[in-house]
Motif scaffolding. Structure first.
Motif, PDB file in Angstrom:
ATOM      1  N   THR A   1       6.492  -8.291 -62.815  1.00 32.12           N
ATOM      2  CA  THR A   1       5.359  -8.011 -61.927  1.00 32.12           C
ATOM      3  C   THR A   1       4.088  -8.648 -62.469  1.00 32.12           C
ATOM      4  N   ALA A   2       3.921  -8.635 -63.781  1.00 34.26           N
ATOM      5  CA  ALA A   2       2.754  -9.278 -64.400  1.00 34.26           C
ATOM      6  C   ALA A   2       2.711 -10.750 -64.026  1.00 34.26           C
ATOM      7  N   GLY A   3       3.835 -11.437 -64.129  1.00 30.74           N
ATOM      8  CA  GLY A   3       3.895 -12.850 -63.764  1.00 30.74           C
ATOM      9  C   GLY A   3       3.549 -13.075 -62.309  1.00 30.74           C
ATOM     10  N   GLN A   4       4.004 -12.179 -61.432  1.00 26.28           N
ATOM     11  CA  GLN A   4       3.712 -12.323 -60.006  1.00 26.28           C
ATOM     12  C   GLN A   4       2.221 -12.142 -59.716  1.00 26.28           C
ATOM     13  N   VAL A   5       1.617 -11.129 -60.324  1.00 28.15           N
ATOM     14  CA  VAL A   5       0.186 -10.869 -60.103  1.00 28.15           C
ATOM     15  C   VAL A   5      -0.645 -12.042 -60.631  1.00 28.15           C
ATOM     16  N   LEU A   6      -0.335 -12.521 -61.836  1.00 30.83           N
ATOM     17  CA  LEU A   6      -1.078 -13.646 -62.405  1.00 30.83           C
ATOM     18  C   LEU A   6      -0.864 -14.917 -61.593  1.00 30.83           C
ATOM     19  N   THR A   7       0.360 -15.129 -61.093  1.00 36.23           N
ATOM     20  CA  THR A   7       0.624 -16.290 -60.231  1.00 36.23           C
ATOM     21  C   THR A   7      -0.246 -16.239 -58.991  1.00 36.23           C
ATOM     22  N   ASP A   8      -0.350 -15.059 -58.364  1.00 33.79           N
ATOM     23  CA  ASP A   8      -1.193 -14.926 -57.168  1.00 33.79           C
ATOM     24  C   ASP A   8      -2.649 -15.263 -57.481  1.00 33.79           C
ATOM     25  N   LEU A   9      -3.142 -14.803 -58.632  1.00 29.67           N
ATOM     26  CA  LEU A   9      -4.528 -15.086 -59.010  1.00 29.67           C
ATOM     27  C   LEU A   9      -4.746 -16.585 -59.237  1.00 29.67           C
ATOM     28  N   VAL A  10      -3.807 -17.228 -59.933  1.00 32.24           N
ATOM     29  CA  VAL A  10      -3.960 -18.660 -60.204  1.00 32.24           C
ATOM     30  C   VAL A  10      -3.807 -19.473 -58.923  1.00 32.24           C
ATOM     31  N   ARG A  11      -2.869 -19.108 -58.056  1.00 28.37           N
ATOM     32  CA  ARG A  11      -2.732 -19.824 -56.776  1.00 28.37           C
ATOM     33  C   ARG A  11      -4.012 -19.726 -55.958  1.00 28.37           C
ATOM     34  N   ALA A  12      -4.622 -18.549 -55.948  1.00 25.15           N
ATOM     35  CA  ALA A  12      -5.880 -18.390 -55.218  1.00 25.15           C
ATOM     36  C   ALA A  12      -6.973 -19.259 -55.835  1.00 25.15           C
ATOM     37  N   ALA A  13      -7.008 -19.357 -57.161  1.00 26.92           N
ATOM     38  CA  ALA A  13      -7.991 -20.223 -57.827  1.00 26.92           C
ATOM     39  C   ALA A  13      -7.750 -21.681 -57.448  1.00 26.92           C
ATOM     40  N   LEU A  14      -6.488 -22.098 -57.420  1.00 24.79           N
ATOM     41  CA  LEU A  14      -6.166 -23.469 -57.020  1.00 24.79           C
ATOM     42  C   LEU A  14      -6.608 -23.726 -55.580  1.00 24.79           C
ATOM     43  N   ASP A  15      -6.399 -22.741 -54.702  1.00 22.92           N
ATOM     44  CA  ASP A  15      -6.829 -22.885 -53.306  1.00 22.92           C
ATOM     45  C   ASP A  15      -8.342 -23.033 -53.200  1.00 22.92           C
ATOM     46  N   ILE A  16      -9.085 -22.227 -53.953  1.00 18.96           N
ATOM     47  CA  ILE A  16     -10.550 -22.297 -53.901  1.00 18.96           C
ATOM     48  C   ILE A  16     -11.036 -23.628 -54.469  1.00 18.96           C
ATOM     49  N   LEU A  17     -10.428 -24.099 -55.543  1.00 20.47           N
ATOM     50  CA  LEU A  17     -10.823 -25.405 -56.083  1.00 20.47           C
ATOM     51  C   LEU A  17     -10.565 -26.510 -55.058  1.00 20.47           C
ATOM     52  N   ALA A  18      -9.456 -26.413 -54.338  1.00 20.51           N
ATOM     53  CA  ALA A  18      -9.174 -27.399 -53.288  1.00 20.51           C
ATOM     54  C   ALA A  18     -10.179 -27.256 -52.144  1.00 20.51           C
ATOM     55  N   TYR A  19     -10.495 -26.021 -51.749  1.00 16.33           N
ATOM     56  CA  TYR A  19     -11.477 -25.771 -50.694  1.00 16.33           C
ATOM     57  C   TYR A  19     -12.843 -26.346 -51.080  1.00 16.33           C
ATOM     58  N   ARG A  20     -13.196 -26.221 -52.355  1.00 17.24           N
ATOM     59  CA  ARG A  20     -14.472 -26.751 -52.853  1.00 17.24           C
ATOM     60  C   ARG A  20     -14.403 -28.253 -53.148  1.00 17.24           C
ATOM     61  N   ARG A  21     -13.228 -28.846 -52.932  1.00 16.24           N
ATOM     62  CA  ARG A  21     -12.985 -30.278 -53.178  1.00 16.24           C
ATOM     63  C   ARG A  21     -13.188 -30.651 -54.647  1.00 16.24           C
ATOM     64  N   LEU A  22     -12.713 -29.762 -55.520  1.00 14.50           N
ATOM     65  CA  LEU A  22     -12.810 -29.989 -56.960  1.00 14.50           C
ATOM     66  C   LEU A  22     -11.438 -30.185 -57.598  1.00 14.50           C
ATOM     67  N   GLU A  23     -10.378 -30.170 -56.796  1.00  6.13           N
ATOM     68  CA  GLU A  23      -9.036 -30.118 -57.366  1.00  6.13           C
ATOM     69  C   GLU A  23      -8.706 -31.257 -58.327  1.00  6.13           C
ATOM     70  N   TRP A  24      -9.155 -32.450 -58.084  1.00  7.16           N
ATOM     71  CA  TRP A  24      -8.846 -33.556 -58.996  1.00  7.16           C
ATOM     72  C   TRP A  24     -10.110 -34.027 -59.704  1.00  7.16           C
ATOM     73  N   ALA A  25     -11.002 -33.110 -60.008  1.00  2.00           N
ATOM     74  CA  ALA A  25     -12.263 -33.441 -60.678  1.00  2.00           C
ATOM     75  C   ALA A  25     -12.407 -32.582 -61.941  1.00  2.00           C
ATOM     76  N   PRO A  26     -11.708 -32.955 -63.021  1.00  2.00           N
ATOM     77  CA  PRO A  26     -11.710 -32.113 -64.220  1.00  2.00           C
ATOM     78  C   PRO A  26     -13.105 -31.825 -64.777  1.00  2.00           C
ATOM     79  N   ASP A  27     -13.978 -32.814 -64.786  1.00  2.00           N
ATOM     80  CA  ASP A  27     -15.332 -32.577 -65.304  1.00  2.00           C
ATOM     81  C   ASP A  27     -16.089 -31.588 -64.429  1.00  2.00           C
ATOM     82  N   ALA A  28     -15.918 -31.699 -63.128  1.00  2.00           N
ATOM     83  CA  ALA A  28     -16.591 -30.777 -62.211  1.00  2.00           C
ATOM     84  C   ALA A  28     -16.028 -29.360 -62.354  1.00  2.00           C
TER      85      ALA A  28
END
Length: 185
Positions: free
Chosen positions: A30-57
């Motif tokens: 369950t810990a892995g599932q909860v953390l996966t959901d949090l990281v997936r949401a972070a990846l989605d927000i970075l993509a929404y902000r158009r930062l996904e392939w901008a490591p410095d940003a």
């Protein structure tokens, strides 16, 4: 019976000056599932902000531990964990760009893999190489400890809350937060 907050509920709780309660998570799976959901949401927000392939940003926007200490849920441990996640996702972007140059096309953004290695002495996080064939996944290895897990989950939720509320248009964060929270599942 204790429930586990959804990712959106955890972000909302932190924004509203609370601290998400993860007492309902009692095992590594369950810990892995909860953390996966949090990281997936972070990846989605970075993509929404158009930062996904901008490591410095990514680092510029999310690598300042003081940004996390302004929240009630932020403390030295959770702020450091939020910064570690920032560094992991920035490193993921660097590796993705390099792999994209080799393959001739960018790998899926959601292909990050992170392991939590737990022991009675503490827990550490390790980002593995990109997995172009696999989705984002977090796994918990070692004995499950509720306190360690809560600190990590809250650190990740702090990171996500900061990304959701990141001010781009000189508002106080409220308008940006309400618009962006819709992207958190």
């Amino acid at each position: 019976m204790t429930c586990t907050p959804t990712t959106r509920d955890a972000v909302r709780t932190i924004w509203d000056a609370g601290r998400p309660q993860y007492d309902g998570v009692t095992d590594a799976v369950t810990a892995g599932q909860v953390l996966t959901d949090l990281v997936r949401a972070a990846l989605d927000i970075l993509a929404y902000r158009r930062l996904e392939w901008a490591p410095d940003a990514i680092q510029l926007v999310s690598n300042d531990r003081e940004s996390y200490l302004r929240y009630e849920a932020g403390d030295d441990v959770t702020a450091d964990l939020a910064v570690l996640l920032s560094l992991a996702l920035s490193g993921h972007a660097v590796d993705g760009i390099a792999l994209g140059e080799i393959m001739g096309g960018m790998p899926p953004w959601i292909s990050v893999r992170i392991l939590v290695l737990a022991s009675p002495q503490g827990a550490s996080m390790n980002r593995l190489d990109l997995d172009p064939e696999g989705p984002c996944k977090m796994s918990w290895y070692g004995p499950f400890d509720g306190t360690q897990f809560s600190e990590i989950a809250i650190g990740f939720a702090l990171y996500l809350t900061h990304l959701v509320a990141n001010v781009f248009d000189d508002d106080d964060g409220e308008e940006t937060f309400e618009e962006s929270i819709e992207w958190v599942r």
